[in-house]
Design a protein around this motif. Structure first.
Motif, mmCIF file in Angstrom:
data_model
loop_
_atom_site.group_PDB
_atom_site.id
_atom_site.type_symbol
_atom_site.label_atom_id
_atom_site.label_comp_id
_atom_site.label_asym_id
_atom_site.label_seq_id
_atom_site.Cartn_x
_atom_site.Cartn_y
_atom_site.Cartn_z
ATOM 1 N N GLY A 92 -1.553 16.114 -4.177
ATOM 2 C CA GLY A 92 -2.021 14.810 -4.615
ATOM 3 C C GLY A 92 -3.472 15.014 -5.016
ATOM 4 N N TRP A 93 -4.370 14.262 -4.436
ATOM 5 C CA TRP A 93 -5.755 14.294 -4.913
ATOM 6 C C TRP A 93 -6.424 15.658 -4.725
ATOM 7 N N SER A 94 -5.872 16.551 -3.900
ATOM 8 C CA SER A 94 -6.472 17.891 -3.816
ATOM 9 C C SER A 94 -6.396 18.612 -5.162
ATOM 10 N N ARG B 182 0.808 -1.218 0.000
ATOM 11 C CA ARG B 182 0.000 0.000 0.000
ATOM 12 C C ARG B 182 0.843 1.270 0.000
ATOM 13 N N GLU B 183 1.867 1.305 0.837
ATOM 14 C CA GLU B 183 2.711 2.491 0.946
ATOM 15 C C GLU B 183 4.113 2.093 0.520
ATOM 16 N N GLN B 184 4.706 2.827 -0.420
ATOM 17 C CA GLN B 184 5.989 2.423 -0.997
ATOM 18 C C GLN B 184 7.146 3.200 -0.367
ATOM 19 N N TYR C 93 -9.683 12.566 11.939
ATOM 20 C CA TYR C 93 -9.029 12.655 10.624
ATOM 21 C C TYR C 93 -10.103 12.527 9.539
ATOM 22 N N TRP C 94 -10.712 11.335 9.442
ATOM 23 C CA TRP C 94 -11.839 11.139 8.516
ATOM 24 C C TRP C 94 -13.140 11.139 9.333
ATOM 25 N N ARG C 95 -13.258 12.059 10.272
ATOM 26 C CA ARG C 95 -14.452 12.135 11.123
ATOM 27 C C ARG C 95 -15.032 13.534 11.103
ATOM 28 N N VAL D 98 10.155 8.209 7.831
ATOM 29 C CA VAL D 98 8.973 7.493 8.296
ATOM 30 C C VAL D 98 9.247 6.848 9.661
ATOM 31 N N PRO D 99 8.362 7.058 10.645
ATOM 32 C CA PRO D 99 8.537 6.375 11.929
ATOM 33 C C PRO D 99 8.504 4.857 11.733
ATOM 34 N N PRO D 100 9.331 4.126 12.499
ATOM 35 C CA PRO D 100 9.507 2.684 12.256
ATOM 36 C C PRO D 100 8.198 1.894 12.209
ATOM 37 N N GLU D 101 7.224 2.279 13.008
ATOM 38 C CA GLU D 101 5.997 1.454 13.048
ATOM 39 C C GLU D 101 5.210 1.508 11.744
ATOM 40 N N PHE D 102 5.531 2.492 10.892
ATOM 41 C CA PHE D 102 4.797 2.585 9.624
ATOM 42 C C PHE D 102 5.534 1.918 8.463
ATOM 43 N N ILE D 103 6.788 1.511 8.709
ATOM 44 C CA ILE D 103 7.592 1.032 7.590
ATOM 45 C C ILE D 103 7.151 -0.347 7.098
HETATM 46 C C1 6A9 Z 1 2.821 8.415 8.388
HETATM 47 C C2 6A9 Z 1 4.480 10.076 9.095
HETATM 48 C C3 6A9 Z 1 6.887 12.698 8.360
HETATM 49 C C4 6A9 Z 1 -3.446 9.204 5.040
HETATM 50 O O1 6A9 Z 1 -2.041 10.416 1.326
HETATM 51 C C5 6A9 Z 1 -1.463 9.287 1.865
HETATM 52 C C6 6A9 Z 1 -2.343 8.666 2.924
HETATM 53 C C7 6A9 Z 1 -3.695 8.291 2.340
HETATM 54 O O2 6A9 Z 1 -3.542 7.206 1.471
HETATM 55 C C8 6A9 Z 1 -4.698 7.894 3.379
HETATM 56 O O3 6A9 Z 1 -5.947 7.704 2.785
HETATM 57 N N1 6A9 Z 1 -2.486 9.611 4.039
HETATM 58 C C9 6A9 Z 1 -4.812 8.963 4.446
HETATM 59 O O4 6A9 Z 1 -5.735 8.582 5.413
HETATM 60 C C10 6A9 Z 1 -1.170 9.912 4.673
HETATM 61 C C11 6A9 Z 1 -0.590 8.707 5.368
HETATM 62 C C12 6A9 Z 1 0.738 8.894 5.953
HETATM 63 C C13 6A9 Z 1 1.151 7.661 6.741
HETATM 64 C C14 6A9 Z 1 2.574 7.642 7.142
HETATM 65 C C15 6A9 Z 1 4.240 8.711 8.552
HETATM 66 C C16 6A9 Z 1 5.579 10.732 8.362
HETATM 67 O O5 6A9 Z 1 5.981 11.860 9.049
#
Ligand code: 6A9
Length: 726
Positions: free
Chosen positions: A713-715, A363-365, A638-640, A375-380
């Motif tokens: 991006g999508w904006s 999902r995230e590259q 966020y989406w609320r 990127v913080p480690p938990e998101f990698i």
């Molecule tokens: C966090 C923090 C420097 C969240 O636009 C990308 C995504 C969307 O796909 C998603 O629908 N954004 C939206 O809810 C951003 C996600 C970022 C996650 C990584 C790392 C980095 O700090």
């Protein structure tokens, strides 16, 4: 500047406004708090013009590429710096131009006095080349009276550390001594300083840097000349460069109007420039990444590196999310497919090439050290059961509609088809729901005690409220609708290629069947389409009660955590959360035009109490229990509630569709379309004017941009809204 290859030489610009406390600018960092920066014009291929507003000065950076020879040809950069306001003593500015290798190739400096005049080099993909740092001039091209020069040669552990290497070499022992002016000390790179390196690591990059320090206004040019470009008509500098740039500007303007017709639609020049900047910033933000994701799969105990590969893609945000995101990309390509279908096809092919044998695409590259450093480690870690909406089907649907579908387009589709089939199957099997024709996002948050509502990152809608207690009994409405779209596009592609299409069509029809849809997702009591699952509405976050031990002083007790309390046990039911998810059968145009549900959705959309705002549709109704609620102490909504442009684009697209079909709601859809479109354009343009940027999302109470910026991006889909391209 970099070629599209794995370990390329790069060239770039840093700058430094000389002051007591000098701040080196290099990569896009939100923390720099610049009042505005972005591409004003960019064709995605050969030309771009960018404006950067920093405190006290404005930089305009422009580039042109000129093809020729066997290695991609030449390029030229021009940087023009102006003081923000005339009158004050002109600030002293340093421009730092650099070239660096990334593990292969050679660079040779050519220094005259203290001035690095040029660099000759070689690399696998560029062959021989020559980079020249031309003498600074005034804005009109006359020689400057005075400038100071410094240069640096250094080694860096990698490209992601270049800023650090340069920063640590800065010293303010230098003196700027223009004749007839007071002497000024300034910061410059200092080759005498010990070169930093990481112990035990071989230096990976060779860096050469040219620093010019001068007063404003001024102009500096840099040219890259390719060794295999034999019959060059003349160097691309000065007047020749001005002429080339002017030609590109005119061509861009014309192509922009031919593609989007904004002048014809009556938009004034200011709004057209806004739209051009939105498109250009998406094009200018595109990147070529190379490396591998870190993946956790069910087949192995430990995370493993994914096979190495390239990704050519647009990105949501140059500063905050400068990397590829799967579902964002489908939206990006809706815009780019109209500007340059060939470019779009290339991007889509890159993404599909990231698929594993099972049909999964991460999902995230986050592919290389540069990306990982942000990127913080938990998101990698990427999980191989995690999906994301298959929006590339939206982009494909658009490409299939583009005029001029010839043999080349057909053979492209043919080469894509095996991957598309595998991708589709992956969703169909791994994200299947509890009943036929239902679907469920895997990988929701597991630690349910700590979240008001466990997140569903895979859906793209992160904290949008779902069933309070994740379970295999869940059916997710949005995923089902995405699958209806995917099935339809698969059928269309298969038909075009003469491949078996019947099964895709059958699936599409089943998923579009309004009676079945209502049976599985219409919550009659709530009067909305909804998810279904193990759910309790009576949840809240409360401070954990911590008992004091006998004689234990209060200040020794750790601050109690916020934990979730469930006041009424969950049960299988529909999830009451009116918002973007409830709209999906409308957004993806599954509803029949005469469906009474269409009437109720339009009503909910237009209600100020529910989804309507003067700035666009909010993500969650004001009447919804979790509207604007924190998910944890540190996790704001966020989406609320906030307004997101990708979903508003889909809403306009659907309104436009229903306004064109006969039915009882045709007039209502047409009226809503006009109103929503006007609101969205007015607010985004106002935010851009006032803040200098497009944003990740917008406040539903004030319309103000929020989250990260610049977010083109999508904006940037606002361009398609202005053009009425759906
Ligand atoms: C966090 C923090 C420097 C969240 O636009 C990308 C995504 C969307 O796909 C998603 O629908 N954004 C939206 O809810 C951003 C996600 C970022 C996650 C990584 C790392 C980095 O700090």
């Amino acid at each position: 500047m970099r070629p599209r290859s794995p370990r390329p030489p790069v060239a770039g610009l840093m700058w430094l406004r000389q002051a007591a406390e000098a701040r080196l600018r290099h990569t896009c960092e939100q923390s720099d708090g610049l009042p505005g920066y972005g591409w004003l014009l960019h064709d995605g291929l050969r030309f771009g013009a960018q404006e950067i507003r920093d405190r006290g000065l404005t930089l305009r950076t422009e580039f042109v590429k000129r093809p020729g020879g066997e290695h991609g040809g030449d390029w030229s950069w021009r940087v023009t710096a102006r003081p923000e306001s005339a009158g004050e003593q002109s600030p002293l500015l340093s421009l730092l131009f650099y070239v660096a290798t990334d593990g292969q190739g050679t660079l040779q400096p050519h220094v005259e006095n203290t001035r690095l005049v040029s660099v000759t080099g070689t690399s696998e993909e560029l062959g021989r080349f020559n980079i020249t740092f031309h003498k600074p001039t005034t804005e009109t091209g006359e020689a400057l009276r005075y400038a100071s020069y410094n240069h640096l040669e250094a080694r860096s552990p990698g490209l992601h550390r270049l800023t650090d290497v340069v920063k640590s070499s800065l010293s303010n022992r230098f003196v700027y001594a223009a004749p007839g002016e007071a002497k000024r000390r300034y910061f410059a790179v200092d080759t005498d300083r010990a070169l930093p390196g990481e112990p035990g690591q071989a230096p990976h990059s060779h860096l050469l840097l040219h620093q010019v320090t001068l007063t404003l206004p001024c102009r500096v040019e840099v040219t890259f000349e390719s060794g295999s470009f034999a019959e060059r008509p003349g160097s691309l500098v000065g007047a020749a460069l001005s002429q080339e740039l002017a030609g590109h500007v005119a061509a861009f303007e014309q192509r922009f109007e031919e593609t989007f017709s904004l002048a014809r639609k009556g938009f004034p020049p200011q709004q057209r420039r806004f739209a051009q900047a939105a498109l250009s910033n998406m094009l200018g933000g595109m990147g070529y990444f190379h490396g591998s994701s870190v993946v956790q799969s069910a087949h192995s105990q430990h995370p493993l590196p994914y096979p190495e590969g390239p990704l050519f893609t647009a990105v949501p945000s140059r500063s905050f999310f400068p990397r590829g995101f799967l579902w964002d990309e489908g939206f990006h390509q809706l815009l780019l497919a109209r500007w340059d279908p060939a470019l779009s096809r290339e991007v889509i092919a890159h993404w599909l090439d990231l698929m594993n044998a099972e049909g999964w695409i991460p999902r995230e590259q986050i592919l290389d050290d540069e990306a990982r450093a942000k990127v913080p480690p938990e998101f990698i870690l990427q999980h191989s059961e995690a999906a994301n909406p298959p929006t590339l089907f939206l982009a494909l649907q658009q490409l299939l509609r583009e005029p001029g579908q010839g043999p080349a387009e057909l053979s492209y589709l043919r080469s894509l088809f095996p991957r598309l089939r595998t991708w589709y199957e992956w969703y169909n099997t791994t994200q299947a729901g509890p009943l036929p024709y239902t679907f469920r996002w895997r990988g929701r948050d597991q630690d349910t005690d700590l979240f008001l509502n466990p997140k569903t990152l895979t859906s793209g809608l992160d904290d949008y409220p779902r069933a309070s207690h994740p379970s295999p009994a869940e059916r997710h409405l949005d995923l089902r609708c995405w699958m209806a779209l995917a099935s339809g596009v698969m059928a269309q592609v298969a038909e075009r290629l003469g491949e078996p299409a019947a099964e895709y069509r059958r699936m599409e029809q089943a998923l579009r069947d309004n009676a079945l849809l209502e049976q599985q997702h219409w919550a009659a009591q709530l009067g909305m389409f909804a998810d279904y699952g193990n759910h309790s509405q009576a949840v809240g976050l409360e401070r954990e009660k911590v008992a004091l031990g006998p004689g234990q002083p209060r200040h020794q007790v750790p601050t109690p955590r916020l934990v979730r309390v469930v006041r009424k046990p969950p049960q299988l039911q529909f999830v009451g959360a009116l918002g973007y998810v409830s709209l999906f059968p409308f957004l993806l145009q599954l509803l029949r035009p005469d469906s009474p549900r269409l009437g109720s959705i339009l009503g909910d959309m237009r209600s100020d109490q529910k989804l309507w705002t003067p700035y666009g549709l909010r993500s969650l109704a004001r009447t919804s229990p979790l509207y604007m609620k924190h998910n944890t102490e540190h996790d704001p909504p966020y989406w609320r509630g906030p307004i997101w442009i990708n979903m508003n684009y889909l809403a306009l697209r659907a309104l436009h569709h229903y306004a064109s079909l006969e039915g009882p709601y045709q007039q209502q859809a047409a009226a809503l379309y006009q109103e929503l479109r006007a609101n969205l354009i007015a607010n985004l343009h106002r935010q851009y004017r006032e803040s200098g940027y497009l944003w990740e999302q917008y406040s539903d109470s004030t319309g103000k941009g929020q989250g990260c910026y610049p977010f083109t991006g999508w904006s940037a889909l606002v361009v398609l809204v202005m053009a009425e391209e759906y």
